[in-house]
Design a protein around this motif. Structure first.
Motif, PDB file in Angstrom:
ATOM      1  N   ARG A  54      16.186 -31.200 -24.897  1.00 26.64           N
ATOM      2  CA  ARG A  54      14.746 -31.091 -25.082  1.00 26.64           C
ATOM      3  C   ARG A  54      14.293 -29.683 -24.717  1.00 26.64           C
ATOM      4  NH1 ARG A  54      12.415 -36.141 -25.871  1.00 26.64           N
ATOM      5  NH2 ARG A  54      10.398 -35.103 -25.707  1.00 26.64           N
ATOM      6  N   VAL A  55      13.126 -29.299 -25.172  1.00 23.38           N
ATOM      7  CA  VAL A  55      12.568 -27.978 -24.887  1.00 23.38           C
ATOM      8  C   VAL A  55      11.456 -28.162 -23.860  1.00 23.38           C
ATOM      9  CG1 VAL A  55      11.470 -25.937 -25.856  1.00 23.38           C
ATOM     10  CG2 VAL A  55      13.111 -27.239 -27.231  1.00 23.38           C
ATOM     11  N   ASP A  56      11.628 -27.573 -22.697  1.00 26.74           N
ATOM     12  CA  ASP A  56      10.716 -27.834 -21.588  1.00 26.74           C
ATOM     13  C   ASP A  56       9.272 -27.452 -21.883  1.00 26.74           C
ATOM     14  OD1 ASP A  56      12.625 -28.978 -20.075  1.00 26.74           O
ATOM     15  OD2 ASP A  56      12.547 -27.559 -18.428  1.00 26.74           O
ATOM     16  N   TRP A  57       9.060 -26.294 -22.517  1.00 26.11           N
ATOM     17  CA  TRP A  57       7.668 -25.901 -22.747  1.00 26.11           C
ATOM     18  C   TRP A  57       6.992 -26.823 -23.747  1.00 26.11           C
ATOM     19  CZ3 TRP A  57       5.788 -24.846 -27.486  1.00 26.11           C
ATOM     20  CH2 TRP A  57       6.634 -24.330 -28.466  1.00 26.11           C
ATOM     21  N   VAL A  58       7.759 -27.377 -24.692  1.00 20.08           N
ATOM     22  CA  VAL A  58       7.182 -28.334 -25.640  1.00 20.08           C
ATOM     23  C   VAL A  58       6.737 -29.594 -24.897  1.00 20.08           C
ATOM     24  CG1 VAL A  58       7.658 -29.827 -27.618  1.00 20.08           C
ATOM     25  CG2 VAL A  58       8.491 -27.465 -27.601  1.00 20.08           C
ATOM     26  N   ASP A  59       7.603 -30.114 -24.038  1.00 17.40           N
ATOM     27  CA  ASP A  59       7.233 -31.297 -23.277  1.00 17.40           C
ATOM     28  C   ASP A  59       6.071 -31.014 -22.330  1.00 17.40           C
ATOM     29  OD1 ASP A  59       9.002 -33.138 -24.371  1.00 17.40           O
ATOM     30  OD2 ASP A  59      10.623 -32.594 -23.012  1.00 17.40           O
ATOM     31  N   PRO A  99      -5.947 -30.966 -31.714  1.00 15.46           N
ATOM     32  CA  PRO A  99      -5.232 -30.001 -32.560  1.00 15.46           C
ATOM     33  C   PRO A  99      -3.882 -29.600 -31.995  1.00 15.46           C
ATOM     34  CG  PRO A  99      -7.549 -29.453 -32.548  1.00 15.46           C
ATOM     35  CD  PRO A  99      -7.372 -30.590 -31.565  1.00 15.46           C
ATOM     36  N   ASP A 100      -3.810 -29.379 -30.684  1.00 13.90           N
ATOM     37  CA  ASP A 100      -2.536 -28.996 -30.088  1.00 13.90           C
ATOM     38  C   ASP A 100      -1.526 -30.135 -30.171  1.00 13.90           C
ATOM     39  OD1 ASP A 100      -0.847 -27.160 -28.627  1.00 13.90           O
ATOM     40  OD2 ASP A 100      -1.094 -28.504 -26.930  1.00 13.90           O
ATOM     41  N   PHE A 101      -1.972 -31.349 -29.941  1.00 13.54           N
ATOM     42  CA  PHE A 101      -1.085 -32.510 -30.017  1.00 13.54           C
ATOM     43  C   PHE A 101      -0.481 -32.627 -31.422  1.00 13.54           C
ATOM     44  CE2 PHE A 101      -1.245 -36.302 -26.902  1.00 13.54           C
ATOM     45  CZ  PHE A 101       0.127 -36.351 -26.859  1.00 13.54           C
ATOM     46  N   PHE A 102      -1.321 -32.480 -32.430  1.00  9.29           N
ATOM     47  CA  PHE A 102      -0.819 -32.600 -33.800  1.00  9.29           C
ATOM     48  C   PHE A 102       0.061 -31.418 -34.178  1.00  9.29           C
ATOM     49  CE2 PHE A 102      -4.332 -35.698 -34.428  1.00  9.29           C
ATOM     50  CZ  PHE A 102      -3.569 -36.725 -34.960  1.00  9.29           C
ATOM     51  N   LEU A 123       6.161 -17.153 -30.315  1.00  8.02           N
ATOM     52  CA  LEU A 123       5.041 -16.973 -29.396  1.00  8.02           C
ATOM     53  C   LEU A 123       5.434 -17.395 -27.988  1.00  8.02           C
ATOM     54  CD1 LEU A 123       2.016 -16.492 -28.737  1.00  8.02           C
ATOM     55  CD2 LEU A 123       1.610 -18.876 -29.426  1.00  8.02           C
ATOM     56  N   ALA A 124       6.119 -18.530 -27.880  1.00 12.85           N
ATOM     57  CA  ALA A 124       6.551 -18.995 -26.565  1.00 12.85           C
ATOM     58  C   ALA A 124       7.536 -18.016 -25.931  1.00 12.85           C
ATOM     59  CB  ALA A 124       7.193 -20.374 -26.691  1.00 12.85           C
ATOM     60  N   GLU A 125       8.441 -17.477 -26.723  1.00 11.78           N
ATOM     61  CA  GLU A 125       9.391 -16.480 -26.215  1.00 11.78           C
ATOM     62  C   GLU A 125       8.656 -15.238 -25.711  1.00 11.78           C
ATOM     63  OE1 GLU A 125      12.571 -16.556 -25.816  1.00 11.78           O
ATOM     64  OE2 GLU A 125      13.304 -18.275 -26.961  1.00 11.78           O
ATOM     65  N   CYS A 149      -2.489 -22.483 -29.453  1.00 14.19           N
ATOM     66  CA  CYS A 149      -1.647 -21.357 -29.019  1.00 14.19           C
ATOM     67  C   CYS A 149      -1.789 -21.142 -27.509  1.00 14.19           C
ATOM     68  CB  CYS A 149      -2.032 -20.086 -29.766  1.00 14.19           C
ATOM     69  SG  CYS A 149      -1.611 -20.104 -31.526  1.00 14.19           S
ATOM     70  N   ALA A 150      -3.010 -21.295 -26.989  1.00 15.08           N
ATOM     71  CA  ALA A 150      -3.230 -21.102 -25.556  1.00 15.08           C
ATOM     72  C   ALA A 150      -2.478 -22.147 -24.735  1.00 15.08           C
ATOM     73  CB  ALA A 150      -4.731 -21.163 -25.255  1.00 15.08           C
ATOM     74  N   ILE A 151      -2.497 -23.386 -25.179  1.00 14.73           N
ATOM     75  CA  ILE A 151      -1.780 -24.438 -24.456  1.00 14.73           C
ATOM     76  C   ILE A 151      -0.283 -24.172 -24.490  1.00 14.73           C
ATOM     77  CG2 ILE A 151      -1.176 -26.894 -24.474  1.00 14.73           C
ATOM     78  CD1 ILE A 151      -3.910 -26.294 -23.311  1.00 14.73           C
ATOM     79  N   ILE A 152       0.223 -23.676 -25.611  1.00 20.38           N
ATOM     80  CA  ILE A 152       1.649 -23.347 -25.718  1.00 20.38           C
ATOM     81  C   ILE A 152       2.012 -22.217 -24.755  1.00 20.38           C
ATOM     82  CG2 ILE A 152       3.364 -22.300 -27.269  1.00 20.38           C
ATOM     83  CD1 ILE A 152       1.908 -23.940 -29.532  1.00 20.38           C
TER      84      ILE A 152
END
Length: 350
Positions: free
Chosen positions: A10-15, A57-60, A198-200, A244-247
């Motif tokens: 799993r990807v931690d930032w996604v969770d 929006p972020d959830f979707f 973006l996360a990177e 994007c901010a939540i990510i």
């Protein structure tokens, strides 16, 4: 990016991002429920309002991130994983919610015979808090159909963006929410590589990321409390910017184990989403009946925590029991061979 600290694969930032989203969803329903019951607003009302442009929006968008990996599967397997999976949990928990709320619904309608009618209506118009998992299969199918019909992705996105900005208010959940939310899901699917980039970048430049988050928060707050956040185009921009901010925020939070509980909630977000209404409502009733707390905002926070923790406790309690079907889709509810490696855990809402 650093190796994940959570569950392998799993990807931690996604969770963590999903965890932030599910907390905001429960906070919304908890806050509005308490405020409606007491007839006044609390300090959490402003927090809920601030999160409105980007909460769903972020959830979707996150739900569409991994779709590229599976979208070219044959229809039988795709339907099993992306349609039947969510349909099973929707039908099960919609029925549970209606049974729990049956006395209230019967009193509102003046007859117990209205409850079966509400159940039938919920087959075409999502019931209560469960509309998210009702819409997801529709989004999965729409995206795969657009791909198979070779509709240019940019054309799909532009139409979806136009729908989000259009004044579509039919009063029916499916067309209204499809128009309002599909653009975010499709953006996650279409721009997944850029989202991961973006996360990177956020992980590589944490202080710059913090500055960007501060600037975003000021703009988002100014537009929300200035009454401009729901204007056409503005709402779309705020939804995408907020996602994007939540990510970015999630990417920063995974640097510390302190926020592992949020990651854990995101890893099991569908568990929380399905079951939070029960402990949430029970806790609200207890607090209101006892009157031990007068602060509406504090009650909202307690009810939120109880809803999240209570849902997870319910899941922990039924695992490996005959009630496991509440959170794990049984073999008979599959239309394609079940993945043995994943049989012991609930599939995430990705």
């Amino acid at each position: 990016m650093a190796a994940p600290m959570g569950t392998p694969g799993r990807v931690d930032w996604v969770d963590t991002a999903k965890g932030l989203c599910i907390v905001m969803v429960v906070l919304l329903h908890s806050t509005f429920g308490v405020e409606q019951a007491v007839g006044r607003e609390g300090f959490m009302h402003a927090v809920v309002a601030f999160a409105k442009p980007f909460r769903m929006p972020d959830f979707f968008l996150i739900s569409g991130l991994f779709l590229a990996r599976v979208i070219d599967r044959d229809w039988r397997l795709y339907t099993d994983r992306k349609v039947v999976h969510f349909a099973y949990f929707y039908l099960l928990w919609m029925t549970i919610q209606l049974v729990v709320k049956a006395p209230v619904l019967a009193a509102e309608h003046g007859s117990w015979w209205a409850v079966p009618g509400d159940w039938a209506l919920a087959l075409i118009d999502p019931f209560g808090t469960l509309w998210f998992i009702y819409l997801l299969p529709i989004f999965f199918v729409a995206t795969k159909l657009a791909r198979q019909l070779r509709i240019p992705p940019l054309a799909v996105w532009l139409v979806a963006a136009a729908l989000e900005s259009a004044p579509i208010h039919t009063g029916w959940m499916v067309p209204d929410e499809f128009a309002a939310r599909f653009v975010y899901f499709y953006t996650g699917f279409l721009l997944a590589p850029r989202v991961f980039a973006l996360a990177e970048a956020a992980a590589a430049r944490p202080w710059l990321s913090v500055g960007g988050l501060a600037a975003w928060a000021l703009v988002n707050g100014a537009l929300v409390f200035g009454g401009f956040s729901e204007w056409p185009i503005v709402s779309l921009a705020l939804g995408l910017a907020g996602a994007c901010a939540i990510i970015v925020l999630a990417t920063l939070l995974v640097r510390s184990r302190v926020f592992d509980p949020i990651r854990y909630c995101g890893e099991h977000s569908i568990v929380v989403y399905l079951a939070f209404f029960l402990p949430m409502a029970a806790t609200r009733i207890v607090l209101l009946k006892t009157g031990v707390i007068d602060s509406v905002g504090l009650m909202s926070l307690i009810v939120t925590a109880a809803g999240i923790l209570g849902a997870l406790v319910m899941w922990w309690a039924v695992r490996r029991t005959r009630l496991d079907f509440l959170f794990t889709r049984p073999d008979w509810a599959h239309v394609a061979p079940r993945k043995r490696a994943a049989a012991a855990r609930l599939q995430p809402a990705e």
